[in-house]
Structures are given as structure tokens and as C-alpha cells.
Design an enzyme around this catalytic site. Sequence first.
Site, PDB file in Angstrom:
ATOM      1  CG  PHE A   1      35.726  36.065  49.168  1.00  0.00           C
ATOM      2  CD1 PHE A   1      34.541  35.539  49.650  1.00  0.00           C
ATOM      3  CD2 PHE A   1      35.916  37.438  49.213  1.00  0.00           C
ATOM      4  CE1 PHE A   1      33.551  36.368  50.150  1.00  0.00           C
ATOM      5  CE2 PHE A   1      34.930  38.271  49.710  1.00  0.00           C
ATOM      6  CZ  PHE A   1      33.742  37.739  50.182  1.00  0.00           C
TER       7      PHE A   1
ATOM      8  CG  ASP B   1      50.697  30.321  44.842  1.00  0.00           C
ATOM      9  OD1 ASP B   1      51.510  30.332  45.777  1.00  0.00           O
ATOM     10  OD2 ASP B   1      50.275  29.272  44.316  1.00  0.00           O
TER      11      ASP B   1
ATOM     12  CD  GLU C   1      37.241  46.768  52.952  1.00  0.00           C
ATOM     13  OE1 GLU C   1      36.154  47.290  52.656  1.00  0.00           O
ATOM     14  OE2 GLU C   1      38.173  47.384  53.495  1.00  0.00           O
TER      15      GLU C   1
ATOM     16  NE  ARG D   1      40.901  26.739  41.235  1.00  0.00           N
ATOM     17  CZ  ARG D   1      41.385  27.936  41.535  1.00  0.00           C
ATOM     18  NH1 ARG D   1      41.209  28.452  42.735  1.00  0.00           N
ATOM     19  NH2 ARG D   1      42.014  28.630  40.634  1.00  0.00           N
TER      20      ARG D   1
ATOM     21  CG  ASP E   1      53.367  34.498  40.115  1.00  0.00           C
ATOM     22  OD1 ASP E   1      54.086  33.868  39.319  1.00  0.00           O
ATOM     23  OD2 ASP E   1      53.825  35.335  40.909  1.00  0.00           O
TER      24      ASP E   1
ATOM     25  N   GLY F   1      44.544  29.244  50.224  1.00  0.00           N
ATOM     26  CA  GLY F   1      43.869  29.369  48.937  1.00  0.00           C
ATOM     27  C   GLY F   1      43.667  28.005  48.326  1.00  0.00           C
TER      28      GLY F   1
HETATM   29  P1  ADP Z   1      43.186  31.077  45.391  1.00  0.00           P
HETATM   30  O1  ADP Z   1      44.360  30.169  45.464  1.00  0.00           O
HETATM   31  O2  ADP Z   1      42.025  30.541  46.144  1.00  0.00           O
HETATM   32  O3  ADP Z   1      42.894  31.455  43.972  1.00  0.00           O
HETATM   33  P2  ADP Z   1      44.416  33.670  45.612  1.00  0.00           P
HETATM   34  O4  ADP Z   1      45.272  34.193  46.693  1.00  0.00           O
HETATM   35  O5  ADP Z   1      45.099  33.280  44.363  1.00  0.00           O
HETATM   36  O6  ADP Z   1      43.600  32.417  46.165  1.00  0.00           O
HETATM   37  O7  ADP Z   1      43.301  34.756  45.351  1.00  0.00           O
HETATM   38  C1  ADP Z   1      42.420  34.714  44.278  1.00  0.00           C
HETATM   39  C2  ADP Z   1      42.089  36.116  43.798  1.00  0.00           C
HETATM   40  O8  ADP Z   1      41.301  36.802  44.741  1.00  0.00           O
HETATM   41  C3  ADP Z   1      43.303  36.990  43.559  1.00  0.00           C
HETATM   42  O9  ADP Z   1      43.226  37.471  42.236  1.00  0.00           O
HETATM   43  C4  ADP Z   1      43.123  38.157  44.526  1.00  0.00           C
HETATM   44  O10 ADP Z   1      43.547  39.369  43.937  1.00  0.00           O
HETATM   45  C5  ADP Z   1      41.637  38.180  44.731  1.00  0.00           C
HETATM   46  N1  ADP Z   1      41.186  38.774  46.003  1.00  0.00           N
HETATM   47  C6  ADP Z   1      41.886  39.096  47.096  1.00  0.00           C
HETATM   48  N2  ADP Z   1      41.078  39.548  48.091  1.00  0.00           N
HETATM   49  C7  ADP Z   1      39.814  39.498  47.600  1.00  0.00           C
HETATM   50  C8  ADP Z   1      38.524  39.818  48.143  1.00  0.00           C
HETATM   51  N3  ADP Z   1      38.382  40.264  49.383  1.00  0.00           N
HETATM   52  N4  ADP Z   1      37.454  39.623  47.352  1.00  0.00           N
HETATM   53  C9  ADP Z   1      37.575  39.144  46.093  1.00  0.00           C
HETATM   54  N5  ADP Z   1      38.754  38.833  45.525  1.00  0.00           N
HETATM   55  C10 ADP Z   1      39.869  39.002  46.264  1.00  0.00           C
HETATM   56 MG    MG Z   2      45.190  31.837  42.531  1.00  0.00          MG
END
Ligand code: ADP
Ligand code: MG
Length: 438
Positions: A21, A78, A52, A188, A415, A108
Site C-alpha cells: 500500500f 520512509d 500485511e 500529495r 520520520d 512510497g
Molecule cells: P508512504 O511513503 O507511502 O507513506 P511508508 O513506507 O511511509 O510509505 O508507509 C506508510 C505506513 O504504512 C507506515 O506507517 C507503515 O507502517 C504502514 N504499513 C506497512 N505495511 C502496511 C500494510 N501492509 N498495510 C497497511 N499499512 C502498512
Molecule cells: Mg511515510
Amino acid sequence: DAEAPAVLPRPRRLLLLLNPFGGRGRALQWCQSHVLPMMAEAGISFNLVQTERANHARELVTGISLAEWDGIVTLSGDGLLFEVVNGLMERRDWAAALRMPLGILPCGSGNALAGAVNFHAGLPPALGVELLQNCAVLLCHGALSPLDLVSVTTASGARCFSFLSVAWGFVSDVDIESEKYRHMGAARFTLGTAVRLAALHTYRGRLSYLPAPEPPPGPPPRRPVARSVTAPGPLPPPPAPLPRAVSDLGLCPEPEPEAPRSLPGTPEEPPPGDLEALAEAPGEAPWPGDAAGTPGDAPPPGDAPGGPVDDLLVPLGQPVPPSWVTLEGDFVLVLALYQTHLGAELLAAPRARFDEGVIHLCYVRAGVSRAALARLLLAMARGAPWGRGCPQLGRVPARAFRLEPLTPRGVLTVDGERVEYGPLQAQIHRGLARLLTG
Ligand code: ADP
Ligand code: MG
């Protein structure tokens, strides 16, 4: 007599952790099309695990056998690497666990560390698939850099370890509010920034810090310029490239969308159509309600549980030591950054290095105009020097800091991840982790 088997170098084995995601939800697709073929070519074997849920990666790395892996690599923003770092720190053998090479492959929406890796390699700024490809090539090269970690303690006494930033005010508001535009990818943040500029808030607080020696004057050292990277480069002859397994642990349902938070409107101000237009606007008067603001290294890691000792900090309830500087007043933002980049293409601290042991502390006091703030962000996005001629802006190198919000409600992020709101303090631990930087 049977011949002794030839001794071949063991292929590198990486644990790939992918958040399906992350960003626009393209991580798996991008991994299959852009990352796995390159790793196969480089003779790197791997296990791919899809997370997951939030904290899945964190729990996973607390239990793995370190000897089985030559590196742990996240494919997300991150936030997923933050989970990995903190999972490793939770282990009884945290000091040994932090020797594990860590890698980041940007999939991400917030990809600041990947932006820093790309920058330090001397590559031109990149986004999206291009940034991912650059980082994948660098990762295959396998060179390591020590990485500073900042230990952050919040009001409840909880401690976490951060490799990127602590943010309060404008930056954390944009980060958290823009979660609802997640489907837009990196855009975003642009939209979140525009919305926040239209309804700029100020926050009362106290910022204290232990100054670090000022860096020598002059422009930051120039990065070597490499036009692009296309191939994994010089590597030992690859043994048969056989990925061990691709474990597809299945998808979990889309996370519940956050209820949109209402923004206080500023009806007399037209919404900023775009940042460029706003930045061109002549200096504005401060908007109503803005009062002018008033003004060592850790011991070598042992195996004590819970990570290194914060020898520069006194408990949050006690006054800061006399060698610290304290500022109190109204702030638009406070940002502690220890990497060059605040976003994949936001060059916020060009002098930052992975392991210099310095927190780049930056604050903007109330009274800054929206146009000045927009100009500042645009300069960062262009990789240009920023902040000249902005009297509300302060930048200081620090080893440790304490932030005490006096405004009762607000957002604090570490972070890019939200943490409990209230007083927090932090100190840097030089080169505590190791990052795959190519
Ligand atoms: P982005 O830059 O898109 O925000 P991140 O790596 O920062 O990506 O992840 C966003 C959040 O998603 C983090 O808080 C992480 O803990 C959480 N996360 C990780 N795996 C999953 C998952 N399978 N389903 C939902 N949330 C998740
Ligand atoms: Mg993030």
C-alpha cells in the site's frame, strides 16, 4: 576419490520487505518489473515478503536470524524502514543487529532517504520509477555507509530511533494531512502544502538545543556528477541467479481512510492556486493572530537492552543543561533533519552527510509571509540555496534538542510517522546503523 567441491562465493542474500500500500500501491508491480530482474542479473538472492499490516515488518525483524541475511531492504516509503530500524533496536542483540546492512528502494509517497542516496551518489534529482531504478542499481553495488540514528524520547518515556527527521507544525501537518491524498503519490505533498499555506497555523512552544560546532564556511562540497546509472556495474561474476523464493503472503484489505480533518478557513484569502504563483507574490503583511516570536558521541554500543545511552540528555522533567540554548515563542514550523532531503526532490540540508553526527535544526517563527514560505519550499524543490532574506528562519547545527509544545493540540512526526503529541527530546548517535548507498 571424490573431488572437493569448488568453493564459490556465496551469493548475497537480501530480505526484501514490501508494503503493497506504499505510495500509489504500485510497489509490487514496480518491484517485479524494475527491481527483481536487476537483482537476478547481479546474482543476488532474496526473499520477498509483503507486509500485511502496519508493524508487520517491525515484528518480523525482531525475530529473524541475523546470520541468514546480508541485508534488509524495504520497498515502500520512509515509514517502512523506520519500522525495520526500530524492530532491530528492540532486539536483545540490538548492537549486532544494527550491523545489518539496510537498504531502501523508493516505492512510497515519502521517499526522502532514497532522495539522499540518489544525491550522494552524484545522480541528478529523480522521482518515481527513475529514482527507484537509480536506487536499485546502487543497492546492487552493495557499498555501505555508516548512518546516524537519532534517539527520540517522548513524554511517556517511549524511545524510538529515527534516521530522517522530527517535525512539528507546517511540515508534520502537511505530512499527516496529505495522507488522504495518498493515491496521488508524491503529488500529495504538493497539494497538502498548498492547503496548509492557505490556512497557515502558528504554534507556541519552547525549542532548546545543544549546538554542534558550525561547519566550515563556503559552499557545500560538490557532488561528483554522474549523468545516469543503467547497469549494476562491476560485480563479481554472478553465480546462477536463483531467487530463493518469492513468498506472497497475500493482501490485506485497504486500510480505513482517515476521517478528513477540517481546516480552519481563511475566507478573505483566495486559496493559493499554485505555489509558483504564490511565491511570486510581493511580501505580505503577517496575518492576524501572529505575534512576533521571542526569542560527544555515545558510548560504544554494548549489549544493554534498549539501545545506546543518551548521555547528552537529562530527564524531560528537568531543566536543560546550561550549555544548551533555549528559544520560546510562536513557530510556524520546527524541523530537525539529519539527511539532505526532506522528500525525494526536496533538498533541505545540502551539507548533511549520512554519518556526520549533526542534527540540522531549522525553525520558522511566526510572522513569515505565505509568499516567503512558498519561495522557501520552491527553492528546496529546485535544489537551490534557500532561506536567504527570511528573517523568521533559523538554522543551527545541533547534537541534541528538546521541543516543548505549549499549544495544546498539534502534530509531531518522526520520520514522517505520527508520534504522541507533547514534549520530546532527542540526541544523535553517530554512525549507529549501516546503509546500502552504492
Ligand atoms: P508512504 O511513503 O507511502 O507513506 P511508508 O513506507 O511511509 O510509505 O508507509 C506508510 C505506513 O504504512 C507506515 O506507517 C507503515 O507502517 C504502514 N504499513 C506497512 N505495511 C502496511 C500494510 N501492509 N498495510 C497497511 N499499512 C502498512
Ligand atoms: Mg511515510
